[in-house]
Design a protein around this motif. Structure first.
Motif, mmCIF file in Angstrom:
data_model
loop_
_atom_site.group_PDB
_atom_site.id
_atom_site.type_symbol
_atom_site.label_atom_id
_atom_site.label_comp_id
_atom_site.label_asym_id
_atom_site.label_seq_id
_atom_site.Cartn_x
_atom_site.Cartn_y
_atom_site.Cartn_z
ATOM 1 N N TYR A 88 1.001 11.134 -2.980
ATOM 2 C CA TYR A 88 0.852 9.826 -3.326
ATOM 3 C C TYR A 88 2.133 8.789 -3.182
ATOM 4 O O TYR A 88 1.925 7.733 -3.307
ATOM 5 C CB TYR A 88 0.324 9.956 -4.952
ATOM 6 N N SER A 89 3.084 9.587 -2.853
ATOM 7 C CA SER A 89 4.287 8.888 -2.551
ATOM 8 C C SER A 89 4.324 8.132 -1.459
ATOM 9 O O SER A 89 3.862 8.515 -0.487
ATOM 10 C CB SER A 89 5.594 9.910 -2.504
ATOM 11 N N GLN A 141 2.042 5.854 -0.837
ATOM 12 C CA GLN A 141 0.898 5.298 -0.666
ATOM 13 C C GLN A 141 0.671 3.985 -1.385
ATOM 14 O O GLN A 141 1.306 3.540 -2.202
ATOM 15 C CB GLN A 141 -0.282 6.301 -1.090
ATOM 16 N N ILE A 195 -1.908 1.448 -3.600
ATOM 17 C CA ILE A 195 -2.871 1.730 -4.491
ATOM 18 C C ILE A 195 -4.369 1.367 -3.781
ATOM 19 O O ILE A 195 -4.491 0.550 -3.248
ATOM 20 C CB ILE A 195 -2.668 0.671 -5.762
ATOM 21 N N MET A 226 -5.894 6.071 -1.918
ATOM 22 C CA MET A 226 -6.270 7.490 -2.308
ATOM 23 C C MET A 226 -6.793 7.408 -3.386
ATOM 24 O O MET A 226 -7.455 6.211 -4.284
ATOM 25 C CB MET A 226 -4.982 8.401 -2.373
ATOM 26 N N HIS A 235 -5.414 8.137 -9.617
ATOM 27 C CA HIS A 235 -4.588 9.226 -10.271
ATOM 28 C C HIS A 235 -3.630 8.730 -10.914
ATOM 29 O O HIS A 235 -2.932 7.385 -10.577
ATOM 30 C CB HIS A 235 -4.210 10.056 -8.995
ATOM 31 N N PHE A 280 -0.653 9.492 -10.436
ATOM 32 C CA PHE A 280 0.532 9.333 -9.635
ATOM 33 C C PHE A 280 0.552 7.771 -8.810
ATOM 34 O O PHE A 280 1.329 7.309 -8.399
ATOM 35 C CB PHE A 280 0.574 10.519 -8.653
ATOM 36 N N ALA A 281 -0.868 7.626 -8.456
ATOM 37 C CA ALA A 281 -1.049 6.359 -7.837
ATOM 38 C C ALA A 281 -0.650 5.020 -8.847
ATOM 39 O O ALA A 281 -0.101 4.235 -8.259
ATOM 40 C CB ALA A 281 -2.659 5.994 -7.622
ATOM 41 N N GLU A 316 3.386 5.539 -8.655
ATOM 42 C CA GLU A 316 3.717 4.978 -7.211
ATOM 43 C C GLU A 316 3.884 3.248 -7.104
ATOM 44 O O GLU A 316 4.799 2.767 -6.742
ATOM 45 C CB GLU A 316 2.945 5.557 -6.091
#
Length: 188
Positions: free
Chosen positions: A25-26, A28, A30, A33, A36, A38-39, A42
């Motif tokens: 996810y790092s 990327q 929004i 992917m 999440h 993590f999204a 990030e």
């Protein structure tokens, strides 16, 4: 206007929060992917770096929904992508006061044996290179009514039972806890 992520607590460990997922996810955008936590983290991290403005992530939900776990995963993501230190070290430092806070602010409810009865505001500080340099955790909205009244099948704050269970220890002699004998102290 902001991003809304609906998460469901599966009440078991799933391999969707591991190191390789953080790296996936790092960097990327929004929406590139699957949704999440993590999204969301990030996007906040990128906007902080790009706009040089503070960002907020609000984690909300019912008792037992996994709010604390989501906050821990967010901090782990920041620690990893900022290369601040080992993820466990940062997480441990940020959450070092958690057991004390939980004893004083958590209680058994009908839906959750360790339900937080207060809100948490976690502020994470970054330096100019976007590395974590510190954190501060504040509490707010403590449910004070629980001290004098608990609904059926619920309990007071954990600290009350922990003090009663320790009332016979010499270091607690001066606290006047000798009358705790009639309080049912749960084992944990």
């Amino acid at each position: 206007p902001g991003i809304v992520l609906v998460a469901i607590n599966p009440y078991e460990q799933l391999p969707i929060y591991e190191q390789d997922v953080i790296y996936a996810y790092s960097g990327q955008n929004i929406g590139d992917m699957d949704p999440h936590i993590f999204a969301v983290a990030e996007e906040a991290y990128k906007q902080m770096a790009r706009d040089e403005k503070n960002q907020s992530i609000i984690v909300s939900g019912e008792s037992g929904a996994g709010k604390t776990v989501s906050a821990k995963y967010t901090m782990r993501f920041f620690a990893t992508v900022s290369s601040s230190a080992s993820e466990t070290n940062i997480e441990a430092k940020v959450l070092a006061s958690s057991p004390i806070m939980e004893a004083i602010g958590n209680a058994k409810t009908t839906r959750n044996d360790n339900s937080s009865r207060f809100g948490k505001y976690i502020q994470i500080g970054f330096d100019k290179r976007y590395h974590i340099i510190g954190a501060n955790m504040r509490t707010y909205l403590l449910e004070k009514s629980r001290v004098v009244f608990q609904a059926e099948d619920e309990r007071n704050y954990h600290i009350f039972y922990q003090l009663c269970a320790s009332s016979s220890l010499p270091e607690f002699k001066d606290l006047g806890l000798s009358k705790c004998w009639h309080i049912p102290v749960p084992c944990w």
